[in-house]
Write an enzyme that holds these catalytic residues in place. Structure first.
Site, PDB file in Angstrom:
ATOM      1  N   ASP A  43     -41.960  -8.545  41.044  1.00 18.66           N
ATOM      2  CA  ASP A  43     -41.596  -9.378  42.196  1.00 18.66           C
ATOM      3  C   ASP A  43     -41.237  -8.635  43.487  1.00 18.66           C
ATOM      4  O   ASP A  43     -40.473  -7.667  43.460  1.00 18.66           O
ATOM      5  CB  ASP A  43     -40.345 -10.214  41.879  1.00 18.66           C
ATOM      6  N   ASP A 166     -32.082 -14.576  40.035  1.00 22.43           N
ATOM      7  CA  ASP A 166     -32.948 -14.495  41.223  1.00 22.43           C
ATOM      8  C   ASP A 166     -32.336 -15.163  42.461  1.00 22.43           C
ATOM      9  O   ASP A 166     -32.895 -16.125  42.999  1.00 22.43           O
ATOM     10  CB  ASP A 166     -34.353 -15.071  40.935  1.00 22.43           C
TER      11      ASP A 166
HETATM   12  C1  FRU Z   1     -39.963 -12.963  37.656  1.00 24.72           C
HETATM   13  C2  FRU Z   1     -38.829 -12.249  36.941  1.00 24.72           C
HETATM   14  C3  FRU Z   1     -37.503 -12.648  37.519  1.00 24.72           C
HETATM   15  C4  FRU Z   1     -36.625 -11.482  37.165  1.00 24.72           C
HETATM   16  C5  FRU Z   1     -37.570 -10.319  37.285  1.00 24.72           C
HETATM   17  C6  FRU Z   1     -37.342  -9.251  36.291  1.00 24.72           C
HETATM   18  O1  FRU Z   1     -41.150 -12.278  37.651  1.00 24.72           O
HETATM   19  O2  FRU Z   1     -38.889 -12.511  35.560  1.00 24.72           O
HETATM   20  O3  FRU Z   1     -37.029 -13.897  37.056  1.00 24.72           O
HETATM   21  O4  FRU Z   1     -35.531 -11.362  38.006  1.00 24.72           O
HETATM   22  O5  FRU Z   1     -38.871 -10.844  37.128  1.00 24.72           O
HETATM   23  O6  FRU Z   1     -38.164  -8.156  36.521  1.00 24.72           O
END
Ligand code: FRU
Length: 481
Positions: A43, A166
């Site tokens: 992300d 998040d």
């Molecule tokens: C989304 C996710 C988020 C988390 C991150 C971990 O792609 O699963 O929810 O914070 O990636 O890498």
């Protein structure tokens, strides 16, 4: 307070990443998209314009091309055209983030310092996700946007919740708002909202949204922002099954347009819709540019099946190009490459207008291109018009009214295709961004983005017309300097 342990961890991770980068195979490595020097990324995080530069952080596992204990990688740019790499910004170092510094966002504080909010992640059973996660929202600050100091936990939720992560933060009036995703005790995907006056003390405000789809048990990476006269809620529901052309990936991202004001729930005005119909688009995040544009980066990668470069090339995953987010009259959200992109690929060839019967080669060997093609469909008889880009086929299908990316000829898995609906009046303009290992297609109000793999040798670009002629009224190909 300096975080000595974090510095040590960053040094160790940087050294390991350097070693990995020496073994990088560049055949599909991006030339104009953001990726790590080596290793895994997912992300986009902490997107912000701060002290005259655009900052892009990202989920990063510097030790290998697989997901692992998360760090924040970092690049910045004065203009969205040229990018500079920075040291890893955050590494696991406190009890609450010992299994990962998960996704989050950035905001400038009242004292002018950069604040980032991220999820501190721990495995509930101490080793893996089988018993769920223990997640809290944390804060870190920085004077220069490059070196960070952790300030610890700011939001601790009901500890029985298995997913709680998040944070996306923004300011409105004299308050700061934070939304993040949660799995409720009865396994519904929710967006929680907290409020603060000073970025330090946060109070629970409400569950601002619950996905009406009972299959969605968790909403990752929610982002709530004003656009036009409404608010857009972007999120990534975990759980919904594949549905025709929709939800074909293990992880899918979409949005709902609605209304929201402080002390209110989010009221949807539309159903949930995909943001991008490709094989690799997830966890997008937006931010406001200084000129008021709402810009978005998404992650091009996958959790479920290995991507082409994984296991052989020592890197995995890249970000999309920056995209401007627009709200159209029919409450459709449209994503368009930012205008700055024409400066990234400035060398333009104008092919004029012509009719394709069979095939027409535009280039013998091209790794990167920004192709803009206008088709007169009223005047064309072709059933499909395609762009063969090495082993990847991008097409518009006039019978199905779909634009797609077909990877069936790829030298390695994954193959298959993805397609989005388009409503082509008489004319359709396709904008196709080609990098060494990805294609992003923008057509009408929709887009399709997939990672790609090309065989060794020249990468020709050829226009094809099937079952008739294709009338092309404009064709521009821009390449890198
Ligand atoms: C989304 C996710 C988020 C988390 C991150 C971990 O792609 O699963 O929810 O914070 O990636 O890498």
């Amino acid at each position: 307070m300096t975080d000595e342990l974090m510095r040590t961890r960053i040094e160790k991770a940087t050294a390991a990443n350097k070693k990995l980068a020496e073994k990088l195979n560049r055949r599909w490595y991006p030339r104009f998209h953001i990726a790590a020097p080596a290793g895994w990324i997912n992300d986009p995080n902490g997107l912000i314009h701060f002290q005259g530069r655009y900052h892009v952080f990202f989920q990063h596992h510097p030790y290998s091309d697989e997901w692992g204990p998360m760090h924040w990688g970092h690049v910045s740019s004065p203009d969205l055209v040229t990018w500079e790499r920075h040291p890893i910004a955050l590494a696991p170092s406190i009890e609450e983030d010992k299994d990962g510094v998960f996704s989050g966002s950035a905001i400038v504080g009242p004292d002018g310092r950069l604040n980032v909010f991220y999820t501190g992640h721990r495995w509930r059973n101490g080793k893996d996700g089988t018993d769920g996660n223990l997640q809290v929202q944390c804060r870190a600050i920085s004077e220069d946007g490059i070196h960070f100091e952790k300030l610890g936990v700011v939001v601790e939720g009901p500890s029985e919740l298995l997913d709680f992560r998040d944070p996306k933060v923004w300011k409105q009036g004299d308050r700061y708002y934070m939304v993040f995703g949660a799995q409720s005790a009865d396994h519904r995907g929710q967006v929680w909202m907290y409020v603060s006056r000073d970025l330090e003390t946060w109070e629970f405000d409400r569950v601002v949204f619950q996905d009406p789809n009972p299959d969605a048990y968790m909403l990752e990476c929610p982002d709530l922002f004003p656009l036009g006269d409404h608010w857009v809620l972007v999120y990534c529901p975990m759980g919904p099954a594949k549905d025709g052309y929709r939800n074909r990936n293990g992880h899918n991202a979409g949005y709902v347009v609605g209304d929201w004001a402080p002390s209110q729930d989010f009221t949807p005005l539309t159903e949930y819709r995909p943001l991008d119909w490709g094989a690799n688009f997830y966890a997008p995040q937006t931010f406001e540019a200084p000129d008021g544009r709402r810009l978005m980066f998404g992650w091009m990668g996958a959790f479920d099946d290995p991507v082409a470069s994984q296991g052989t090339d020592n890197w995995a995953g890249q970000l999309t190009v920056p995209r401007e987010v627009l709200l159209l009259d029919d409450l459709q959200v449209a994503l368009r490459p930012v205008a700055e992109l024409t400066r990234v690929l400035p060398n333009e060839s104008d092919f004029g207008s012509f009719t394709v019967t069979g095939a027409k080669t535009l280039a013998e060997d091209l790794t990167c291109a920004d192709i803009e093609l206008t088709l007169d469909y009223a005047a064309s008889t072709a059933e499909r018009i395609g762009l063969q880009l090495a082993d990847t086929f991008v097409y518009y299908d006039d019978l199905a009214h779909r634009v797609g990316i077909d990877r069936r000829q790829a030298p390695v898995e994954p193959r298959g295709y993805r397609a989005a609906p388009v409503d082509p009046d008489d004319e359709l303009t396709l904008r196709v961004l080609v990098d060494a290992g990805s294609v992003e297609v923008f057509a009408g109000d929709t887009c399709v983005s997939s990672l790609t793999a090309a065989s060794d040798g020249p990468r020709a670009v050829t226009l094809t017309a099937e079952g008739g002629d294709a009338v092309v009224t404009a064709c521009h190909v821009r390449t890198l300097d």
